[in-house]
Enzyme design. Structure first.
Site, PDB file in Angstrom:
ATOM      1  N   GLY A   1     -15.765  -7.455   2.372  1.00  0.00           N
ATOM      2  CA  GLY A   1     -14.435  -6.915   2.075  1.00  0.00           C
ATOM      3  C   GLY A   1     -14.479  -5.587   1.345  1.00  0.00           C
TER       4      GLY A   1
ATOM      5  N   LEU B   1     -12.880  -3.035   2.378  1.00  0.00           N
ATOM      6  CA  LEU B   1     -13.312  -2.348   3.602  1.00  0.00           C
ATOM      7  C   LEU B   1     -13.074  -0.846   3.545  1.00  0.00           C
ATOM      8  CD1 LEU B   1     -12.088  -4.862   6.341  1.00  0.00           C
ATOM      9  CD2 LEU B   1     -14.258  -4.805   5.118  1.00  0.00           C
TER      10      LEU B   1
ATOM     11  N   HIS C   1     -17.216  -0.032   7.583  1.00  0.00           N
ATOM     12  CA  HIS C   1     -16.991  -1.391   8.099  1.00  0.00           C
ATOM     13  C   HIS C   1     -16.186  -1.342   9.394  1.00  0.00           C
ATOM     14  CE1 HIS C   1     -17.121  -2.372   3.606  1.00  0.00           C
ATOM     15  NE2 HIS C   1     -18.082  -3.142   4.087  1.00  0.00           N
TER      16      HIS C   1
ATOM     17  N   GLY D   1     -24.660  -2.628   9.639  1.00  0.00           N
ATOM     18  CA  GLY D   1     -24.774  -1.201   9.357  1.00  0.00           C
ATOM     19  C   GLY D   1     -26.166  -0.838   8.862  1.00  0.00           C
TER      20      GLY D   1
ATOM     21  N   LYS E   1     -26.758   1.403   6.961  1.00  0.00           N
ATOM     22  CA  LYS E   1     -26.619   1.751   5.536  1.00  0.00           C
ATOM     23  C   LYS E   1     -27.481   0.789   4.703  1.00  0.00           C
ATOM     24  CE  LYS E   1     -24.321   2.350   1.491  1.00  0.00           C
ATOM     25  NZ  LYS E   1     -24.695   1.149   0.763  1.00  0.00           N
TER      26      LYS E   1
ATOM     27  N   GLN F   1     -31.758  -4.758   4.973  1.00  0.00           N
ATOM     28  CA  GLN F   1     -30.989  -5.946   5.383  1.00  0.00           C
ATOM     29  C   GLN F   1     -31.020  -6.091   6.901  1.00  0.00           C
ATOM     30  OE1 GLN F   1     -27.131  -7.416   3.613  1.00  0.00           O
ATOM     31  NE2 GLN F   1     -26.311  -6.309   5.350  1.00  0.00           N
TER      32      GLN F   1
ATOM     33  N   SER G   1     -18.408  -0.074  -0.648  1.00  0.00           N
ATOM     34  CA  SER G   1     -17.339  -0.685  -1.446  1.00  0.00           C
ATOM     35  C   SER G   1     -17.537  -0.380  -2.924  1.00  0.00           C
ATOM     36  CB  SER G   1     -17.336  -2.196  -1.240  1.00  0.00           C
ATOM     37  OG  SER G   1     -17.299  -2.493   0.133  1.00  0.00           O
TER      38      SER G   1
HETATM   39  P1  AMP Z   1     -20.836  -5.289   3.020  1.00  0.00           P
HETATM   40  O1  AMP Z   1     -19.375  -5.558   2.987  1.00  0.00           O
HETATM   41  O2  AMP Z   1     -21.293  -4.266   2.043  1.00  0.00           O
HETATM   42  O3  AMP Z   1     -21.661  -6.553   3.000  1.00  0.00           O
HETATM   43  O4  AMP Z   1     -21.116  -4.628   4.439  1.00  0.00           O
HETATM   44  C1  AMP Z   1     -20.758  -5.283   5.628  1.00  0.00           C
HETATM   45  C2  AMP Z   1     -21.412  -4.556   6.775  1.00  0.00           C
HETATM   46  O5  AMP Z   1     -20.957  -3.209   6.809  1.00  0.00           O
HETATM   47  C3  AMP Z   1     -22.946  -4.499   6.639  1.00  0.00           C
HETATM   48  O6  AMP Z   1     -23.530  -4.662   7.919  1.00  0.00           O
HETATM   49  C4  AMP Z   1     -23.161  -3.106   6.111  1.00  0.00           C
HETATM   50  O7  AMP Z   1     -24.433  -2.584   6.418  1.00  0.00           O
HETATM   51  C5  AMP Z   1     -22.069  -2.343   6.839  1.00  0.00           C
HETATM   52  N1  AMP Z   1     -21.763  -1.083   6.139  1.00  0.00           N
HETATM   53  C6  AMP Z   1     -21.550  -0.916   4.816  1.00  0.00           C
HETATM   54  N2  AMP Z   1     -21.379   0.389   4.536  1.00  0.00           N
HETATM   55  C7  AMP Z   1     -21.493   1.056   5.698  1.00  0.00           C
HETATM   56  C8  AMP Z   1     -21.432   2.438   6.072  1.00  0.00           C
HETATM   57  N3  AMP Z   1     -21.217   3.392   5.167  1.00  0.00           N
HETATM   58  N4  AMP Z   1     -21.606   2.768   7.377  1.00  0.00           N
HETATM   59  C9  AMP Z   1     -21.834   1.795   8.313  1.00  0.00           C
HETATM   60  N5  AMP Z   1     -21.908   0.485   8.025  1.00  0.00           N
HETATM   61  C10 AMP Z   1     -21.743   0.116   6.738  1.00  0.00           C
END
Ligand code: AMP
Length: 285
Positions: free
Chosen positions: A31, A33, A37, A149, A151, A155, A190
Site C-alpha cells: 500500500g 501506492l 506500484h 519491481g 526497485k 527481493q 512509500s
Molecule cells: P511494496 O509496497 O514496497 O512492498 O512494493 C510492492 C511492489 O512494488 C514490489 O514489487 C516493489 O518492488 C514494487 N515497487 C516499489 N517501488 C517501485 C518503483 N519505484 N518502481 C517500480 N516498482 C516498485
C-alpha cells in the site's frame, strides 16, 4: 473493482473467472501506492490479464518495530489509484486473515547464499517474512503471472528462488519490472513520504552516485570508485548500510571486475530515520 478481505472468498471468486484461465496477473504490495506500484498494475493490464492487487503491510517482514509502526497507510487514495489503473480485484486482508492465531510455526525457506548478502544481514528474517507472505498470497490468488519491481532487486531474486523452491516454474511467470523514479532520480518508495523537506532534497544523491559508478566503471579494481561514492553519501548526511557491486544474478559481491560479468550496483542508506534502497544495473547497454 471488486474488493475482498477474506482469502476463501477471493479464491472462490477467482476460480469462477474461467474466461481468464492462464490469463491472471497479480501485484502484491504493502500500500501507500505511488506510480511505481501502479506501473506494475498497468503492465499486467496491458498484457491482457485479469489483475488482482493485494495491499497488506506484512508484519513478518519488518525487522524494525518502529519502521512497521510508521509504515504509511493511505487506503482511500490507493483504492482510487488502482481503480483508475483498471485493476480488477483488490485483496485487502486483516493481519488475522493472513496469520491466524492457530497457525503452525513459520516454515524456513532455504534461500541459501541470497540471504547472506546485502539486505540479508542488515535485515535479519526479512526475506523469510517476504517468502512467508508471498507464498500465502500466491496460494490464495493462484496467478499465472506475478509482477514485482526491480526497485527491490534482491527481493526479485528471492521471489525467483521461492518459485523454484515451490516447484511453480511451469505455472507461474514472474515479470521483473523497471524502477520508477521521481524527476530528480529518487526511486519512488512509500517511505519517501517520511522524509522531511531537507532530506527529500538530499535523497536523490543515492541515484546520482549509482549513475556516477555506472559511468565511471572500468575493468579491474572497482573499490576506489565505490569507496569514493560511499564517502560522498556520508558527506551528504547519509548513513550507508552498503554500497557495492554484485553479480547481477547471483548477487555475489564483486570488487575486481573482468569487464564482462553482468553487474548491479546495490545501495542502502539511512537518511535520518528513513532507510532508502536503490540499485542500478551497470552493463545493460
Ligand atoms: P511494496 O509496497 O514496497 O512492498 O512494493 C510492492 C511492489 O512494488 C514490489 O514489487 C516493489 O518492488 C514494487 N515497487 C516499489 N517501488 C517501485 C518503483 N519505484 N518502481 C517500480 N516498482 C516498485
Amino acid at each position: 473493482m471488486f474488493i475482498f478481505k477474506k482469502k476463501e472468498e477471493l479464491s472462490r471468486f477467482l476460480e469462477r473467472q474461467t474466461d481468464f484461465l492462464g490469463k491472471t496477473g497479480f501485484v502484491p504490495t504493502m500500500g501507500a501506492l505511488h506510480e511505481g506500484h501502479v506501473s506494475l498494475v498497468r503492465e499486467s493490464k496491458q498484457a491482457g490479464l485479469f489483475t488482482t492487487c493485494s495491499i497488506f503491510v506484512n508484519p513478518a517482514q519488518f525487522n524494525n518495530a518502529d519502521d512497521f509502526a510508521k509504515y504509511p497507510i493511505t487506503i482511500e487514495k490507493d483504492i482510487e489509484m488502482l481503480a483508475k489503473a483498471g485493476c480488477d480485484v483488490l485483496f485487502l486482508p486483516e493481519t488475522s486473515e493472513i496469520y491466524p492465531e492457530n497457525e503452525p510455526p513459520a516454515p524456513h525457506y532455504p534461500l541459501g547464499f541470497l540471504e547472506t548478502v546485502w539486505e540479508g544481514p542488515k535485515r535479519p528474517g526479512h526475506f523469510q517474512g517476504v517468502c512467508r507472505v508471498v507464498e500465502k498470497l500466491f496460494r490464495t490468488v493462484s496467478p499465472a503471472h506475478a509482477f514485482f519491481g526491480l526497485k527491490d532487486y534482491q527481493q526479485c531474486m528471492v521471489i525467483n528462488r521461492l518459485v523454484q523452491l515451490m516447484g511453480w516454474e511451469q505455472q507461474l511467470k514472474l515479470h521483473l519490472c523497471p524502477t520508477w523514479r521521481e524527476p530528480d532520480g529518487l526511486a519512488m518508495s512509500s517511505r519517501n513520504m517520511r522524509l522531511n523537506e531537507q532530506e527529500r532534497k538530499t535523497a536523490p544523491a543515492i541515484f546520482r552516485e549509482l549513475s556516477y559508478i555506472k559511468q565511471h566503471l572500468a575493468p579491474g579494481d572497482t573499490q576506489p570508485l565505490v569507496h569514493s561514492c560511499t564517502e560522498k553519501l556520508v558527506q551528504e548526511g547519509f548513513v550507508p548500510d552498503y554500497l557495492g557491486l554484485a553479480h547481477a544474478e547471483t548477487l555475489e559481491p564483486v570488487t575486481v571486475w573482468d569487464g564482462k560479468m553482468p553487474l548491479v550496483c546495490l545501495a542502502a542508506a539511512f537518511l535520518g530515520t528513513v532507510r532508502l534502497i536503490d540499485n542500478l544495473v551497470m552493463n545493460n547497454e
